[in-house]
Design a protein around this motif. Structure first.
Motif, PDB file in Angstrom:
ATOM      1  N   GLY B  25       0.578  -1.139   0.171  1.00 39.11           N
ATOM      2  CA  GLY B  25       0.152  -0.493  -0.028  1.00 39.11           C
ATOM      3  C   GLY B  25       0.962   1.274  -0.489  1.00 39.11           C
ATOM      4  N   PRO B  26      -0.229   2.248  -0.005  1.00 41.75           N
ATOM      5  CA  PRO B  26      -0.853   2.602   1.118  1.00 41.75           C
ATOM      6  C   PRO B  26      -2.019   2.308  -0.175  1.00 41.75           C
ATOM      7  N   GLU B  27      -2.912   2.788  -0.087  1.00 41.50           N
ATOM      8  CA  GLU B  27      -4.444   2.683  -1.229  1.00 41.50           C
ATOM      9  C   GLU B  27      -3.905   3.642  -2.277  1.00 41.50           C
ATOM     10  N   GLY B  28      -4.057   2.796  -3.693  1.00 39.84           N
ATOM     11  CA  GLY B  28      -3.063   3.462  -5.004  1.00 39.84           C
ATOM     12  C   GLY B  28      -2.540   3.086  -5.785  1.00 39.84           C
ATOM     13  N   THR B  29      -1.625   2.283  -4.918  1.00 41.51           N
ATOM     14  CA  THR B  29      -0.221   1.339  -5.700  1.00 41.51           C
ATOM     15  C   THR B  29      -1.018   0.882  -6.933  1.00 41.51           C
ATOM     16  N   PHE B  30       0.124   0.588  -7.932  1.00 39.04           N
ATOM     17  CA  PHE B  30       0.124  -0.458  -8.930  1.00 39.04           C
ATOM     18  C   PHE B  30      -0.506  -1.852  -8.073  1.00 39.04           C
ATOM     19  N   SER B  31       0.354  -1.911  -7.476  1.00 38.91           N
ATOM     20  CA  SER B  31       0.479  -3.472  -6.589  1.00 38.91           C
ATOM     21  C   SER B  31      -1.345  -3.756  -6.576  1.00 38.91           C
ATOM     22  N   GLN B  32      -2.528  -2.500  -6.378  1.00 33.30           N
ATOM     23  CA  GLN B  32      -3.817  -2.958  -5.744  1.00 33.30           C
ATOM     24  C   GLN B  32      -4.101  -2.650  -6.713  1.00 33.30           C
ATOM     25  N   ALA B  33      -3.705  -2.315  -7.631  1.00 29.86           N
ATOM     26  CA  ALA B  33      -4.211  -2.259  -9.064  1.00 29.86           C
ATOM     27  C   ALA B  33      -4.355  -3.722  -9.871  1.00 29.86           C
ATOM     28  N   ALA B  34      -2.742  -4.923  -9.627  1.00 31.06           N
ATOM     29  CA  ALA B  34      -2.840  -5.941  -9.815  1.00 31.06           C
ATOM     30  C   ALA B  34      -3.598  -6.912  -8.915  1.00 31.06           C
ATOM     31  N   ALA B  35      -4.051  -6.413  -7.793  1.00 36.97           N
ATOM     32  CA  ALA B  35      -4.471  -7.042  -7.390  1.00 36.97           C
ATOM     33  C   ALA B  35      -6.080  -6.912  -7.424  1.00 36.97           C
ATOM     34  N   LEU B  36      -6.469  -5.646  -7.824  1.00 37.39           N
ATOM     35  CA  LEU B  36      -8.128  -5.677  -8.842  1.00 37.39           C
ATOM     36  C   LEU B  36      -7.749  -6.619 -10.307  1.00 37.39           C
ATOM     37  N   LYS B  37      -6.810  -6.345 -10.791  1.00 41.06           N
ATOM     38  CA  LYS B  37      -6.354  -7.134 -12.311  1.00 41.06           C
ATOM     39  C   LYS B  37      -7.159  -8.663 -12.077  1.00 41.06           C
ATOM     40  N   HIS B  38      -6.400  -9.134 -10.642  1.00 44.01           N
ATOM     41  CA  HIS B  38      -6.633 -10.741 -10.742  1.00 44.01           C
ATOM     42  C   HIS B  38      -7.336 -11.012 -10.101  1.00 44.01           C
ATOM     43  N   PHE B  39      -8.156 -10.549  -9.136  1.00 49.06           N
ATOM     44  CA  PHE B  39      -8.905 -11.056  -8.325  1.00 49.06           C
ATOM     45  C   PHE B  39     -10.368  -9.785  -7.802  1.00 49.06           C
ATOM     46  N   ILE B 163       5.876  11.447  -8.475  1.00 45.93           N
ATOM     47  CA  ILE B 163       5.411  10.291 -10.020  1.00 45.93           C
ATOM     48  C   ILE B 163       4.640   9.599  -9.161  1.00 45.93           C
ATOM     49  N   ALA B 164       3.534   9.011  -9.913  1.00 47.68           N
ATOM     50  CA  ALA B 164       2.383   8.240  -9.453  1.00 47.68           C
ATOM     51  C   ALA B 164       1.287   7.536 -11.256  1.00 47.68           C
ATOM     52  N   GLY B 165       0.730   6.774 -10.568  1.00 50.19           N
ATOM     53  CA  GLY B 165      -0.270   6.307 -11.240  1.00 50.19           C
ATOM     54  C   GLY B 165      -1.422   7.004 -11.263  1.00 50.19           C
ATOM     55  N   ASP B 166      -2.494   6.536 -12.502  1.00 46.02           N
ATOM     56  CA  ASP B 166      -3.788   7.132 -12.483  1.00 46.02           C
ATOM     57  C   ASP B 166      -4.234   6.650 -11.097  1.00 46.02           C
ATOM     58  N   MET B 167      -4.992   5.667 -10.715  1.00 47.22           N
ATOM     59  CA  MET B 167      -5.310   4.996  -9.532  1.00 47.22           C
ATOM     60  C   MET B 167      -4.857   6.257  -8.185  1.00 47.22           C
ATOM     61  N   ALA B 168      -4.131   6.433  -8.758  1.00 48.94           N
ATOM     62  CA  ALA B 168      -3.231   7.588  -6.836  1.00 48.94           C
ATOM     63  C   ALA B 168      -3.633   9.032  -7.640  1.00 48.94           C
ATOM     64  N   ALA B 169      -3.645   9.584  -8.489  1.00 44.19           N
ATOM     65  CA  ALA B 169      -4.315  10.591  -9.411  1.00 44.19           C
ATOM     66  C   ALA B 169      -5.905  10.910  -8.419  1.00 44.19           C
ATOM     67  N   GLN B 170      -6.244  10.058  -8.898  1.00 40.55           N
ATOM     68  CA  GLN B 170      -7.510  10.239  -8.355  1.00 40.55           C
ATOM     69  C   GLN B 170      -8.528   9.467  -6.995  1.00 40.55           C
ATOM     70  N   LEU B 171      -7.000   9.169  -5.891  1.00 45.77           N
ATOM     71  CA  LEU B 171      -8.120   8.681  -5.171  1.00 45.77           C
ATOM     72  C   LEU B 171      -7.303  10.322  -4.728  1.00 45.77           C
ATOM     73  N   TYR B 172      -6.215  10.996  -4.867  1.00 38.99           N
ATOM     74  CA  TYR B 172      -5.841  11.724  -3.461  1.00 38.99           C
ATOM     75  C   TYR B 172      -6.039  13.269  -4.131  1.00 38.99           C
ATOM     76  N   GLY B 173      -6.979  12.978  -5.665  1.00 36.27           N
ATOM     77  CA  GLY B 173      -7.131  14.324  -6.067  1.00 36.27           C
ATOM     78  C   GLY B 173      -6.238  15.207  -6.735  1.00 36.27           C
ATOM     79  N   LEU B 174      -5.244  14.832  -6.935  1.00 32.81           N
ATOM     80  CA  LEU B 174      -4.226  15.354  -7.758  1.00 32.81           C
ATOM     81  C   LEU B 174      -4.308  15.673  -9.059  1.00 32.81           C
TER      82      LEU B 174
END
Lengths: 289, 289
Positions: B25-39, B163-174
């Motif tokens: 983590g925290p929420e918004g990492t690429f690891s979370q995106a990978a978890a979402l893709k898989h599960f 520097i981060a991905g789309d999930m983090a940008a949305q989650l933290y309103g950047l």
């Protein structure tokens, strides 16, 4: 190496120019300690801000040699250095091994029970990870460009500590609040001496190469076969992304012997015929501990 | 994998417990995106502060699975993950590949011409190194524990970017001030799904092992020979310090096939007889892109 040094030294002397050596700075890094161990005091040493800049300085001929870390016994390869060999045409002229002791350092303004940040190079933070987990589990760890840079920062920053070695502690006037905090007592780093001139055989040499093979079954086995069938000992193999395609790799290989020896020459020619690309980085005397 | 999932899913359903998955983590990492893709969405996902904690959570049985990054196509192996396999007894149950796009993100309070610090994970900073050298050569780069953590920081910190991905940008309103800044357009990361139960063969599997060999000439060649003579394709080999002696190494090897197949079983037995230690990390279905 001795012969090469004498040649370069004497041409420097003839021109009344001292030997110039670039290293990963700022002053007080282990790279500077490695440069001192290898070249002694009688050189002009030039701290650079990044590993890549040491390479560029050597390629541009602004210095005679560069000193860069390549491998730590606890944390493994220094990827920046390996990747820099893919980008620059440069010769490895020697290697130096240093025992690495890390200390936790603070400036005058910091109370030891008020530490909120610990700065160091990512490699050093990793080499002390278990000690930090045990003693400062909840303190933020900040990776900076070198441990000497960390030491420089905490000289003036309140409530922060640095992980660095003796040279940095002395240079920046910091106090040691814990000594030898590296997780493994044999923690050592190998540094490479890079330059522009090849080094003649000494009889106790190592050769470093980069190879990329076709992406097909058995490619790595095919690569290692000529070493094996000629009884040449490999001391190290590292894999890095080739940067020329997704999930393709290059191999960094160190073997015993000098590339001017007929046996090694023959093996390298065999590999060259099968490889997509083969680059001999250099042959150089093995480090003396 | 499908069968294993069905089994674990049905036991979870029987106990009226949703599947629990830990990720870096925290929420918004690429690891979370990978978890979402898989599960998918129908799981309880648990962000952990470090890769090692994901391993510990799985070993302790607090979650059914963990998701950790293992390799990036530009920057290479994720050493923390490899080293964690040396310390924990755990099974690899699957792999996920994600295309990784990085953006430069800022909060509302930051003006783009006033950026003095750029935060990200060291791997992400490295994946965007050339872009940063070209656009922000003199801005300080600070490595933090994940790119989502970087995004979280700059939400409230003035004059800094992440520097981060789309999930983090949305989650933290950047806001994105530059998009897709990764140096290589095919930049991708492989993640591993780790758990406690072995996965039965699917017919299109990979096997991961860790091997340490005696420190003698030809050891690596001897290790690869059984794969070669049985026509088994290696997809990856990584070297890491063994942590049991200075300049001794372990090899992480991935090969095609399932360890329950007689051919692979036979090869692993042959290697096991010559190796100092051999650990089968698991066999699992190859990632689908």
């Amino acid at each position: 190496m001795a012969r090469l040094f004498r040649e370069i030294m004497s041409s420097c002397l003839a021109l009344e120019q001292p030997l110039r050596v670039a290293y990963l700075g700022p002053e007080g890094t282990f790279s500077q300690a490695a440069a001192l161990k290898h070249f002694g005091q009688a050189v002009i040493s030039k701290p650079m801000a990044a590993i890549d800049e040491v390479f560029r300085e050597v390629v541009a001929g602004a210095v005679n040699f560069g000193v860069v870390p390549v491998e730590n016994s606890t944390e493994g390869a220094v990827n920046h250095t390996l990747d820099s060999f893919l980008e620059h045409d440069i010769v490895i002229c020697g290697e130096v091994e240093l025992r690495i002791h890390h200390h936790l350092l603070v400036g005058e303004t910091t109370k030891t029970d008020r530490i909120t940040r610990i700065y160091s190079h990512a490699q050093s933070l990793a080499q002390c990870r278990k000690w930090l987990d045990a003693h400062y589990p909840s303190v933020e760890r900040v990776a900076v460009s070198s441990n000497a840079d960390a030491a420089k920062r905490v000289k003036s920053e309140w409530n922060s500590a640095a992980i660095a070695g003796d040279m940095a502690a002395q240079l920046y006037g910091l106090s040691k609040i814990a000594e030898k905090i590296e997780d493994r007592p044999d923690n050592s780093t190998r540094f490479l001496i890079i330059g522009n001139q090849e080094v003649p055989p000494t009889g106790d040499d190592k050769t470093s190469i980069i190879v990329s093979m076709r992406n097909k079954p058995g490619a790595l086995h095919e690569l290692l076969m000529p070493f094996h069938s000629n009884g040449i000992d490999l001391t190290r193999i590292e894999t890095r992304p080739s940067r020329s395609g997704k999930w393709t790799y290059v191999f960094f290989i160190d073997c015993i012997g000098h590339y001017q020896e007929p046996l090694i020459k023959d093996v390298l020619e065999k590999i060259g015929r099968e490889a997509v690309a083969l680059k001999v980085l250099g042959s150089y005397p093995k480090a003396v501990l």
